[in-house]
Design an enzyme around this catalytic site. Structure first.
Site, short mmCIF file in Angstrom:
data_model
loop_
_atom_site.label_atom_id
_atom_site.label_comp_id
_atom_site.label_asym_id
_atom_site.label_seq_id
_atom_site.Cartn_x
_atom_site.Cartn_y
_atom_site.Cartn_z
N SER A 1 110.65 0.70 41.02
CA SER A 1 112.06 0.44 40.77
C SER A 1 112.85 1.75 40.71
CB SER A 1 112.22 -0.40 39.50
OG SER A 1 113.47 -1.04 39.44
N ASP B 1 111.53 -11.13 44.87
CA ASP B 1 112.09 -10.24 43.86
C ASP B 1 113.54 -10.65 43.56
OD1 ASP B 1 113.11 -8.01 42.43
OD2 ASP B 1 111.69 -6.67 43.41
N HIS C 1 109.61 -8.65 40.70
CA HIS C 1 109.93 -7.22 40.66
C HIS C 1 108.85 -6.39 39.98
CE1 HIS C 1 112.69 -3.94 41.26
NE2 HIS C 1 112.73 -3.63 39.98
#
Length: 352
Positions: free
Chosen positions: A176, A303, A331
């Site tokens: 991320s 996601d 995610h």
């Protein structure tokens, strides 16, 4: 598997003495016991095989855009105890990997703790994983309100890379917003990084902010409104916000739509506020340093925090060396698809 299966013959409830049994009866019972044990072992073996197959095809399914299928077969052999290649896979497997140390960099709000499954799998494969807490995250004691720049946020990573022996390189994995940190590291210490893996990460180009990637998905106007409950004012309401933290119901739907309940519970009690300054900082990336790095992108196809379309746009605008995909992952693939993620990391490690 951890469970032991022990087969025991029934005791004679009336007379346990061997002398009271005939030789023929004793042989019959012994044969029966051996047959029971064999059947138990066979059933256990079939159960393991079924588990491995389900891991490979249901939980570990993925598509990719690079490399040959041979590395995929080698990775699969590691997890299949019935493969003919599984008898002695490790020495040959490790010979194909030049860089054995993985440095795992968490994303916004997380800490080194989120990598526990990946750490175990990499160690079992004979590799050397290291998970770090960025500044103000995990068990790092820095107050998040004092982390105002990407340099401060990434300091634990930079310090670790600088402490490595002169000739040692690592494979960086950034989840991320941790993608911005590994981009920062590529720009400042390119000689210490063999490969950089962006796991549904913010693989942004020069002049972009990490938050720009999430803005469309998360609704930045709502997030930064005066009524927002996500903003944190570490220096008081009269000063600009210093961090943000999603409300738990919102967080679960965005990040953990396929993650096991126990991992979601772990995240709910372990996540910390996200320093806002580093997320709003524009990266300065050069073709001479960052541009020479070997980058790989791992897309997560279910996601909700960073949609496949946004991830595809990142790849299109800032093309990496290779793109790999994990089907059915939210995610947080280190929670929802750890085996699939592991196989991909092994595959990337073997690319010459």
């Amino acid at each position: 598997m951890g469970n032991k299966f022990i087969c025991m013959s029934k005791k004679d409830s009336k007379n346990g003495g061997i002398g009271s049994r005939s030789k023929r009866g004793s042989l019959s019972k012994r044969r029966s016991s051996v047959e029971e044990e064999f059947l138990h072992k066979q059933a256990l073996a079939m159960a393991i095989q079924q588990h491995q197959l389900s891991q490979r095809f249901d939980n570990g399914s993925m598509s990719r855009r690079l490399g040959s299928t041979s590395s995929r077969r080698r990775a699969a052999a590691l997890s299949d105890p019935f493969s003919t290649a599984a008898a002695k896979p490790l020495p040959e497997f490790l010979e194909n990997i030049k860089t054995k140390k993985f440095v795992l960099v968490h994303g916004e709000g997380f800490g080194a703790w989120c990598w526990y499954k990946s750490i175990a799998l990499l160690e079992e494969s004979g590799l050397l994983p290291v998970a770090l807490d960025l500044a103000g995250c995990g068990i790092d004691t820095t107050d998040a309100k004092n982390v105002t720049t990407l340099a401060e946020y990434s300091k634990p990573l930079i310090d670790f890379l600088q402490s490595l022996p002169e000739d040692e390189k690592v494979i960086l994995v950034g989840h991320s917003s941790g993608g911005a940190c590994i981009s920062y590291a590529l720009e400042h210490l390119p000689d210490k990084i063999s490969k950089a893996v962006y796991l549904c990460g913010t693989m942004i180009a020069d002049g972009q902010r990490p938050f720009d990637v999430f803005a469309e998905e998360l609704g930045s106007a709502e997030l930064f409104s005066a009524e927002s409950k996500s903003l944190i004012y570490g220096n008081g309401k009269d000063n600009p916000p210093t961090g943000f933290m999603f409300e738990k119901p919102h967080l679960q739907g965005l990040y953990f739509n396929h993650s096991p309940t126990k991992d979601v519970a772990l995240a709910m009690v372990s996540m910390r506020p996200i320093p806002l300054g580093p997320m709003m900082e524009k990266l300065s990336l050069s073709a001479e340093k960052y541009g020479t790095g070997r980058r790989f992108y791992v897309q997560t196809l279910d996601d909700n925090a960073l949609s496949p379309d946004v991830q595809e746009k990142l790849v299109r605008e800032n093309p990496p060396e290779g793109v790999l995909k994990i089907k059915g992952s939210d995610h947080c693939p280190f929670f929802s698809k750890p085996q699939a993620l592991h196989k991909i990391l092994l595959e990337i490690a073997q690319i010459a």
